[in-house]
Each structure stands twice: as structure tokens, then as C-alpha cells.
Design a protein around this motif. Structure first.
Motif, mmCIF file in Angstrom:
data_model
loop_
_atom_site.group_PDB
_atom_site.id
_atom_site.type_symbol
_atom_site.label_atom_id
_atom_site.label_comp_id
_atom_site.label_asym_id
_atom_site.label_seq_id
_atom_site.Cartn_x
_atom_site.Cartn_y
_atom_site.Cartn_z
ATOM 1 N N ARG A 1 3.551 -81.044 31.935
ATOM 2 C CA ARG A 1 4.942 -81.356 31.566
ATOM 3 C C ARG A 1 5.923 -80.597 32.457
ATOM 4 N N SER A 2 5.589 -79.365 32.803
ATOM 5 C CA SER A 2 6.452 -78.594 33.704
ATOM 6 C C SER A 2 6.518 -79.256 35.078
ATOM 7 N N GLY A 3 5.381 -79.809 35.510
ATOM 8 C CA GLY A 3 5.378 -80.545 36.767
ATOM 9 C C GLY A 3 6.286 -81.759 36.711
ATOM 10 N N GLU A 4 6.266 -82.460 35.578
ATOM 11 C CA GLU A 4 7.143 -83.625 35.414
ATOM 12 C C GLU A 4 8.606 -83.208 35.453
ATOM 13 N N ILE A 5 8.922 -82.104 34.788
ATOM 14 C CA ILE A 5 10.308 -81.618 34.766
ATOM 15 C C ILE A 5 10.751 -81.220 36.166
ATOM 16 N N ALA A 6 9.892 -80.501 36.875
ATOM 17 C CA ALA A 6 10.223 -80.087 38.245
ATOM 18 C C ALA A 6 10.388 -81.296 39.153
ATOM 19 N N GLU A 7 9.529 -82.290 38.980
ATOM 20 C CA GLU A 7 9.651 -83.512 39.786
ATOM 21 C C GLU A 7 10.990 -84.194 39.530
ATOM 22 N N GLY A 8 11.416 -84.211 38.262
ATOM 23 C CA GLY A 8 12.699 -84.819 37.929
ATOM 24 C C GLY A 8 13.863 -84.164 38.646
ATOM 25 N N ARG A 9 13.737 -82.891 38.912
ATOM 26 C CA ARG A 9 14.801 -82.175 39.625
ATOM 27 C C ARG A 9 14.687 -82.339 41.137
ATOM 28 N N LEU A 10 13.449 -82.286 41.626
ATOM 29 C CA LEU A 10 13.245 -82.059 43.060
ATOM 30 C C LEU A 10 12.488 -83.165 43.782
ATOM 31 N N THR A 11 11.956 -84.141 43.078
ATOM 32 C CA THR A 11 11.046 -85.189 43.545
ATOM 33 C C THR A 11 9.631 -84.630 43.672
ATOM 34 N N ALA A 12 8.672 -85.530 43.660
ATOM 35 C CA ALA A 12 7.269 -85.124 43.793
ATOM 36 C C ALA A 12 6.993 -84.543 45.176
ATOM 37 N N TYR A 13 7.745 -85.008 46.169
ATOM 38 C CA TYR A 13 7.547 -84.499 47.525
ATOM 39 C C TYR A 13 7.915 -83.024 47.638
ATOM 40 N N CYS A 14 8.993 -82.643 47.008
ATOM 41 C CA CYS A 14 9.586 -81.323 47.257
ATOM 42 C C CYS A 14 9.229 -80.267 46.220
ATOM 43 N N THR A 15 8.561 -80.657 45.151
ATOM 44 C CA THR A 15 8.177 -79.683 44.134
ATOM 45 C C THR A 15 7.085 -78.758 44.659
ATOM 46 N N ALA A 16 7.292 -77.462 44.498
ATOM 47 C CA ALA A 16 6.310 -76.447 44.889
ATOM 48 C C ALA A 16 5.773 -75.766 43.628
ATOM 49 N N PRO A 17 4.623 -75.090 43.721
ATOM 50 C CA PRO A 17 4.083 -74.409 42.539
ATOM 51 C C PRO A 17 5.081 -73.452 41.880
ATOM 52 N N GLU A 18 5.896 -72.769 42.676
ATOM 53 C CA GLU A 18 6.897 -71.870 42.096
ATOM 54 C C GLU A 18 7.881 -72.632 41.220
ATOM 55 N N ASP A 19 8.164 -73.890 41.594
ATOM 56 C CA ASP A 19 9.083 -74.704 40.796
ATOM 57 C C ASP A 19 8.457 -75.076 39.457
ATOM 58 N N VAL A 20 7.140 -75.225 39.448
ATOM 59 C CA VAL A 20 6.449 -75.519 38.188
ATOM 60 C C VAL A 20 6.553 -74.314 37.254
ATOM 61 N N VAL A 21 6.379 -73.114 37.799
ATOM 62 C CA VAL A 21 6.553 -71.894 36.996
ATOM 63 C C VAL A 21 7.967 -71.831 36.449
ATOM 64 N N SER A 22 8.937 -72.154 37.285
ATOM 65 C CA SER A 22 10.348 -72.091 36.867
ATOM 66 C C SER A 22 10.672 -73.119 35.792
ATOM 67 N N ALA A 23 9.918 -74.228 35.767
ATOM 68 C CA ALA A 23 10.181 -75.282 34.780
ATOM 69 C C ALA A 23 9.481 -75.034 33.452
ATOM 70 N N LEU A 24 8.610 -74.044 33.394
ATOM 71 C CA LEU A 24 7.884 -73.773 32.150
ATOM 72 C C LEU A 24 8.805 -73.550 30.947
ATOM 73 N N PRO A 25 9.930 -72.829 31.091
ATOM 74 C CA PRO A 25 10.779 -72.639 29.911
ATOM 75 C C PRO A 25 11.247 -73.938 29.266
ATOM 76 N N GLU A 26 11.545 -74.957 30.067
ATOM 77 C CA GLU A 26 11.979 -76.227 29.490
ATOM 78 C C GLU A 26 10.832 -76.917 28.760
ATOM 79 N N ALA A 27 9.633 -76.825 29.313
ATOM 80 C CA ALA A 27 8.477 -77.412 28.635
ATOM 81 C C ALA A 27 8.225 -76.699 27.307
ATOM 82 N N PHE A 28 8.309 -75.380 27.306
ATOM 83 C CA PHE A 28 8.150 -74.623 26.063
ATOM 84 C C PHE A 28 9.247 -74.985 25.067
ATOM 85 N N ARG A 29 10.454 -75.160 25.560
ATOM 86 C CA ARG A 29 11.568 -75.485 24.659
ATOM 87 C C ARG A 29 11.329 -76.825 23.958
ATOM 88 N N GLU A 30 10.764 -77.784 24.675
ATOM 89 C CA GLU A 30 10.452 -79.069 24.052
ATOM 90 C C GLU A 30 9.466 -78.886 22.897
#
Length: 514
Positions: free
Chosen positions: A482-511
Motif C-alpha cells: 500500500r505504501s508503494g501505491e501511495i508513493a506511486e500516486g505521488r511520484l509515478t512508478a518510474y520515479c518511486t524509490a525505496p526511500e519514498d516507500v518508507v516515507s509513505a508508510l505513515p499514510e498506509a498506517f493512517r488508513e
């Protein structure tokens, strides 16, 4: 949600019809109405301005399609219904649906792959209904058959494709493609989803899957035992460890991450970062002395410390120091960036043998088991979670040659007494008891080096906070996806990096926390 096999669905239907007295034609009518409703939703204009092509087999799945053709016609859609197969092979219910369709003035036409008019009707339809094969298909579709031609037409049609119960050509129990298959935009499946719609290529060919109640008694569904299920949001909600309001950093667990080598400094950092972000109270990071300075600069939430090394990788001389550290830790995350140096691999096996706490084993920690599976087997009384991709899985004896990822994962976990997280599209989490969970989140944005390291840290964090092995593994896989999906929504699948997945974890937890 439960995932069923073809045998289970046949038995449910049998009991409902033969023992509960539910007329089979009533079940078919409800199925047909649901398929037609989905087709209507996908029309690009109002029904009176649209066309539909319905391609039917001679079995009961074909009957669902014939009934759907009638419902579409009654809504004003211009319908052409084609029978791929022999008329004399139509089941009794399919014959009844054919009679009802004929009463409306629409005839079921025999399919002819050489008929240019039929081909034009399918290719130009605003929506196609696939009702060629149901859940009983088990043999490959011959490439020169009428069925293959019909599937090809639907796949090239300009309109959306709705599959009745399962996309024709998808193997119900494994998700394999049996020769060729319909690429559905939507699948209207009846009563419960099927294993093949959740795993393998079947998950890709099924499109959006809608599960429809067609009247199978609810008690039969509740009592059905399915060893394979999906990981959904409600599971993660129940699996997420609760945070005590009066807790301190020691309350929420201590994670020890061991890994890294020269050239692989990012992996242990990502694992430690995900463990911190995942809620662990304290995260320690043991790395070779050669890269300790790099990790010390990178890490803010985790605490790196140097260990004895050789040729830029961990040495077995680090064991004594790590044994002391382990005594005060709740979880060991072992392997990210470890390297395949023999000293490092030997250290990994030593740690597995010595650790009394739960272990999450990843990357080269898994590779270290190749030829030494006795080390894993000796941990049957301790929690061990392995997170291999297909290549790592094969190195430690996993067999994917038969194309059934769920079966492979279940057999491996049962044989070695571990929890197995077989990573990939629709990651499979298998338990020592022989059950399996299939993840439903994720994106191609995660198909990058470092994503697995993030997952390892997240699993370790949930374990440290008190989740069971299965809760931690399945919950982390869902949150990671889910964090990967959130990061992709911000940055596209091309530009998402693993650090972005870590950064998106709070939104996944919030859901999950709601």
C-alpha cells in the motif's frame, strides 16, 4: 477473503441444488443478471446506442452468458450472441436460457471463425461478454481451435470485456494461462473469488474482480474451509499491534539488523529505516567496520555499530559481539546487503543457530542456507520468517516448475517449519500449518532494488511490537504494498524509490488506524 478451488465451487453448487433444493436455473438467472449489470456499467453511451457481443460455450458458464445476452437486450442494447461449441452439448439450463433468449427475438448463432460479419461484430462491440469456459477448465486451449479464435477476437475488441465467473483460459486453482486466455477488464465471479484470480497471470487477466451473491446459502459459505485466503485491510487492522499510551521505547521492542558490505550500504540502512518507521522502539544496526562510517552518517533513528569484517564483509569473528547484542533484542533482521562472502554466510548460519529470538531472514541471509537447510530445520521451535524472491527461493530448494506459487510456498513452509514470504506480484505468505495468504496490494513501483529491504525492516518492527509471525509477515506485506501505491500516486512508478516507500508508510498506517 476466502479463495476457492474449482472442486470446492462444484461441491457448493451441488449441495445448494441437490440437498437444499435451490433450482439451478435460479442460480444461473442471478449470475446472468449480475454479468449483464457489469456490462451495462462499462458501456460508453446509453444502452440504446450500444452493441454487445456475447460469446458462449455449451456448459453452464455459457448459460450465464446466454442469460446475460437476454438481460442486455431487454435494456435496449443491440446484442449478438454466439455459441462456440456444439448446440447438442448445451446443458439443460443453458438450453432453457437459449429458449428464453429466442422468445425475445434474439437467436443464439453458431460461431464461425471465418465469418467476417461475426468478427466485425465482436471487434466493433461496445462491450463483450466472455462466457466460454467456467471454473472447470483444466486443459490448454488448442491454438487452432474455435475457442482460441473467439478469445483472440475479444482481446482485440475495441470494447471492454466482462468475464462470467472466470476469464476463459485462466486455470482456476493456479492462475496459469492454459494456452491462451481472455484479458478481462472486469470479472463477475460468483459466491467467492477463486485462487486463480488472485495469483499468477490469472490476477492480471481477471481485471477488476466483483464477487456476486447468486443465492448459495450463507451457512455453506461460512463453513467452507479454504487454506488460501487474501490479505485485506480488515486483517491488517486486527494484526497491527496496539500502542500503549504509557509505553516507552523499551515497550515497543528492540530490533537488531545485521548486514551490509562494501558496495551494499543502502540495504541495511533501508531495513533499519523501515523498522524505525514501522514503530520499533529501538533499532540497532550491525555492519562491517569498513562501512560503519557510511551508516553512521545515513542513520538518524537507528543506531549503527561496527563489527569485525574481512574483505569488506562481515567476519565470523563478529559472532561473539552479536551474541551479546542479541540477548537484549527481541527480533533479528538478518541478511540485507550481507554479501555472499563465505565468512559472512558462515556468520549468518551461526547466528541462525544461536538466536533464540524471532528471525527475519532476507537476501544473502537466505542464500547462506543453500546446502545447509539443516540450520533452518533446527529452528522449528523458534519463529523464522524467510522473504525470498523466486531466484532465492530456488537456491534453497523451492520448486516453481509446476507454475503453482501457492502450492510451492505452502509445501516449503510446512516442510521447514517457517513462515515463507514468497515475494512477487501478489506475494504469497505461507505458514507451517500449510495455509497461505495472498497479498492484494502493490505496484510495479516496488520492482526495484531495496524494496525488499524495506519489507524486512517492517516485518521485524511488527514482530518486535508483539505481532505473531503470520500477522507480522502478512500485515507488513500489505502495508509495504500500500505504501508503494501511495508513493506511486505521488511520484509515478518510474520515479518511486525505496526511500519514498518508507516515507509513505505513515499514510498506509493512517488508513489502517482509520
Amino acid at each position: 477473503m476466502k479463495l476457492t478451488t474449482s472442486a470446492q465451487m462444484r461441491e457448493l453448487d451441488r449441495i445448494a441444488i441437490e440437498e437444499r433444493g435451490i433450482p439451478s436455473i435460479d442460480l444461473m438467472e442471478r449470475a446472468a443478471a449480475a454479468v449483464a449489470a457489469a456490462a451495462l456499467e462499462l458501456l460508453p453511451d446509453r444502452p440504446g446506442r450500444c452493441t454487445a457481443a456475447v460469446l458462449c460455450g455449451a456448459g453452464n458458464n455459457g448459460g450465464d452468458g446466454i442469460g446475460a445476452a437476454r438481460y442486455l437486450f431487454l435494456k435496449g442494447v443491440r446484442v449478438r450472441a454466439l455459441l462456440v461449441g456444439a448446440y447438442e452439448k448445451l446443458t439443460p439450463d443453458a438450453l432453457e436460457e437459449t429458449r428464453r433468449l429466442s422468445e425475445c427475438g434474439v437467436e443464439l448463432e453458431p460461431f464461425d471463425s471465418e465469418n467476417a460479419g461475426q468478427r466485425a461484430s465482436v471487434l466493433g462491440a461496445d462491450v463483450c461478454v466472455d462466457a466460454l469456459f467456467g471454473v472447470g477448465l483444466s486443459r490448454p486451449i488448442a491454438p487452432d481451435s474455435a475457442f482460441a479464435a473467439a478469445i483472440g477476437w475479444m482481446n482485440r475488441s475495441r470494447g471492454a470485456v466482462v468475464a462470467a465467473d472466470i476469464a476463459s483460459g485462466v486455470e482456476t486453482d493456479k492462475g496459469r494461462i492454459l494456452g491462451t486466455a481472455v484479458r478481462a477488464d472486469r470479472t463477475v465471479t460468483f459466491t467467492l473469488p477463486k485462487v486463480g484470480q488472485a495469483v499468477g497471470d490469472g490476477a492480471l487477466y481477471s481485471g477488476k474482480v466483483d464477487v456476486i451473491d447468486i443465492g448459495i446459502p450463507a451457512d455453506l459459505i461460512r463453513s467452507l474451509v479454504c487454506p488460501t485466503q487474501t490479505v485485506e485491510q480488515d486483517f491488517v487492522q486486527s494484526a497491527l499491534p496496539r500502542r500503549r499510551a504509557d509505553g516507552h521505547k523499551g515497550t515497543f521492542g528492540k530490533v537488531l539488523v545485521v548486514g551490509g558490505s562494501v558496495g551494499f550500504t543502502g540495504a541495511p540502512y533501508l531495513t533499519a529505516s523501515a523498522a524505525v518507521r514501522g514503530g520499533a522502539g529501538l533499532v540497532y544496526l550491525g555492519v562491517p567496520k569498513a562501512i560503519w562510517a557510511v551508516e553512521a552518517v545515513k542513520c538518524t533513528g537507528a543506531m549503527p555499530f561496527p563489527l569485525a569484517d574481512k574483505h569488506g564483509a562481515l567476519s565470523r569473528k563478529a559472532l561473539e559481539d552479536l551474541e551479546k547484542r542479541l540477548k537484549d533484542c527481541d527480533v533479528l533482521a538478518l541478511g540485507p546487503g550481507l554479501s555472499r562472502e563465505e565468512q559472512a554466510a558462515g556468520l549468518a548460519r551461526d547466528l541462525l543457530a544461536e538466536a533464540q529470538c524471532p528471525v527475519v531472514l532476507d537476501a544473502d541471509g537466505i542464500n547462506a542456507l543453500a546446502g545447509h537447510m539443516d540450520v533452518l530445520d533446527a529452528r522449528r521451535d523458534h519463529v523464522t520468517i524467510l522473504t525470498p524472491h523466486d531466484g532465492e527461493f530456488a537456491r534453497i530448494g523451492g520448486d516453481l516448475s509446476h507454475g503453482d506459487r501457492v502450492r510451492s510456498a505452502r509445501e516449503f513452509a510446512a516442510a521447514h517449519g517457517c513462515v515463507l514470504v514468497l515475494k512477487g506480484h501478489r506475494t504469497v505468505i505461507a505458514t507451517p500449518e500449510g495455509n497461505a495468504l495472498v497479498n492484494t496490494t502493490g505496484t510495479s513501483a516496488l520492482a526495484k532494488g531495496g524494496s525488499g529491504d524495506v519489507l524486512t525492516g517492517l516485518i521485524a518492527a511488527l514482530l518486535a511490537q508483539g505481532a505473531t509471525a503470520v500477522q507480522a509477515a502478512a500485515g507488513a506485506v500489505w502495508l509495504h504494498g500500500r505504501s508503494g501505491e501511495i508513493a506511486e500516486g505521488r511520484l509515478t512508478a518510474y520515479c518511486t524509490a525505496p526511500e519514498d516507500v518508507v516515507s509513505a508508510l505513515p499514510e498506509a498506517f493512517r488508513e489502517i488506524l482509520g
